[in-house]
Design a protein around this motif. Structure first.
Motif, mmCIF file in Angstrom:
data_model
loop_
_atom_site.group_PDB
_atom_site.id
_atom_site.type_symbol
_atom_site.label_atom_id
_atom_site.label_comp_id
_atom_site.label_asym_id
_atom_site.label_seq_id
_atom_site.Cartn_x
_atom_site.Cartn_y
_atom_site.Cartn_z
ATOM 1 N N LEU A 53 0.848 -1.190 0.000
ATOM 2 C CA LEU A 53 0.000 0.000 0.000
ATOM 3 C C LEU A 53 0.880 1.235 0.000
ATOM 4 C CD1 LEU A 53 -2.712 -1.020 2.605
ATOM 5 C CD2 LEU A 53 -2.940 -0.924 0.129
ATOM 6 N N GLN A 54 0.485 2.218 -0.755
ATOM 7 C CA GLN A 54 1.242 3.461 -0.839
ATOM 8 C C GLN A 54 0.634 4.497 0.110
ATOM 9 O OE1 GLN A 54 3.981 4.120 -2.797
ATOM 10 N NE2 GLN A 54 3.978 1.950 -3.300
ATOM 11 N N ALA A 55 1.483 5.212 0.803
ATOM 12 C CA ALA A 55 1.008 6.277 1.676
ATOM 13 C C ALA A 55 0.632 7.478 0.815
ATOM 14 C CB ALA A 55 2.103 6.661 2.662
ATOM 15 N N PRO A 56 -0.454 8.147 1.146
ATOM 16 C CA PRO A 56 -0.816 9.337 0.368
ATOM 17 C C PRO A 56 0.238 10.430 0.550
ATOM 18 C CG PRO A 56 -2.255 9.084 2.273
ATOM 19 C CD PRO A 56 -1.393 7.882 2.222
ATOM 20 N N GLU A 57 0.426 11.226 -0.479
ATOM 21 C CA GLU A 57 1.438 12.280 -0.407
ATOM 22 C C GLU A 57 0.846 13.618 0.019
ATOM 23 O OE1 GLU A 57 3.701 12.487 -3.961
ATOM 24 O OE2 GLU A 57 4.239 10.375 -3.890
ATOM 25 N N LYS A 58 -0.451 13.764 -0.146
ATOM 26 C CA LYS A 58 -1.099 15.031 0.214
ATOM 27 C C LYS A 58 -2.083 14.775 1.340
ATOM 28 C CE LYS A 58 -0.842 17.039 -4.352
ATOM 29 N NZ LYS A 58 -1.589 17.566 -5.488
ATOM 30 N N ASN A 141 -1.908 5.170 9.788
ATOM 31 C CA ASN A 141 -1.070 4.209 9.072
ATOM 32 C C ASN A 141 0.340 4.269 9.628
ATOM 33 O OD1 ASN A 141 -3.251 3.728 7.418
ATOM 34 N ND2 ASN A 141 -2.567 5.124 5.839
ATOM 35 N N VAL A 142 0.957 3.117 9.733
ATOM 36 C CA VAL A 142 2.355 3.042 10.138
ATOM 37 C C VAL A 142 3.167 2.813 8.874
ATOM 38 C CG1 VAL A 142 4.056 1.796 11.507
ATOM 39 C CG2 VAL A 142 1.746 2.135 12.398
ATOM 40 N N MET A 143 4.090 3.722 8.609
ATOM 41 C CA MET A 143 4.886 3.643 7.382
ATOM 42 C C MET A 143 6.018 2.630 7.553
ATOM 43 S SD MET A 143 6.687 6.718 5.321
ATOM 44 C CE MET A 143 5.247 7.299 4.472
ATOM 45 N N THR A 144 6.207 1.836 6.525
ATOM 46 C CA THR A 144 7.271 0.827 6.535
ATOM 47 C C THR A 144 7.997 0.837 5.197
ATOM 48 O OG1 THR A 144 5.762 -0.855 5.724
ATOM 49 C CG2 THR A 144 6.032 -0.708 8.108
ATOM 50 N N GLU A 145 9.126 0.186 5.179
ATOM 51 C CA GLU A 145 9.839 -0.055 3.919
ATOM 52 C C GLU A 145 9.353 -1.386 3.365
ATOM 53 O OE1 GLU A 145 12.303 1.536 2.178
ATOM 54 O OE2 GLU A 145 12.198 3.262 3.513
ATOM 55 N N ILE A 146 9.311 -1.481 2.061
ATOM 56 C CA ILE A 146 8.903 -2.737 1.448
ATOM 57 C C ILE A 146 10.073 -3.703 1.494
ATOM 58 C CG2 ILE A 146 8.177 -3.826 -0.693
ATOM 59 C CD1 ILE A 146 6.699 -1.261 -1.348
#
Length: 150
Positions: A53-58, A141-146
């Motif tokens: 899943l991609q985190a939104p940028e805006k 959301n918790v951001m992670t590296e793929i």
């Protein structure tokens, strides 16, 4: 035999030098006027996951927690003249709820993204999640590296 005089065609020669000059001037113009995303103040090593899943940028409010357990709240706000500015505020856990409410005033429907260094203490993440729950901000959301390994 009649001597037919053949006309010699003149070759057309186009000078490409002005077009190359214009191309380089446009390239220099775009390179000098483009603004890139500024790098983060501190490097955060994100944990790995298999989520794609991609985190939104805006329209985001970002909580960044570095390996020293320092929390930074980053969001877009408007200054007194109405101009959009990016706020990058260091926050302590006791003040996090009030700072989150200030950030939500500027973007009530913003996504909350938590970027936590993989070397940070779990207790800090637990404290942040408790504050988010108290603030009724249970969707984040918790951001992670793929992860590259299957």
């Amino acid at each position: 035999m009649s001597a037919v005089k053949r006309k010699r065609r003149l070759g057309v020669k186009i000078d490409m030098t002005p077009m190359v000059d214009v191309a380089f001037l446009l390239l220099i113009f775009y390179m000098s006027t483009t603004t890139f995303k500024p790098p983060d103040k501190e490097q955060i090593k994100l944990p790995e996951s298999h989520s794609d899943l991609q985190a939104p940028e805006k329209n985001t409010i970002t909580l960044a927690i570095n390996k020293d357990d320092q929390i930074t709240l980053k969001f877009k706000a408007k200054d007194q003249s109405g101009k959009n500015i990016t706020m990058d505020v260091p926050v302590q856990v006791p003040d996090l709820e009030s700072e989150l409410m200030k950030a939500r005033q500027f973007a009530p429907m913003a996504y909350i993204i938590v970027r936590m260094d993989k070397d940070a203490k779990y207790g800090t993440m637990a404290d942040v999640m408790e504050v988010l729950q108290k603030s009724q901000l249970t969707r984040f959301n918790v951001m992670t590296e793929i992860s590259r390994t299957p």
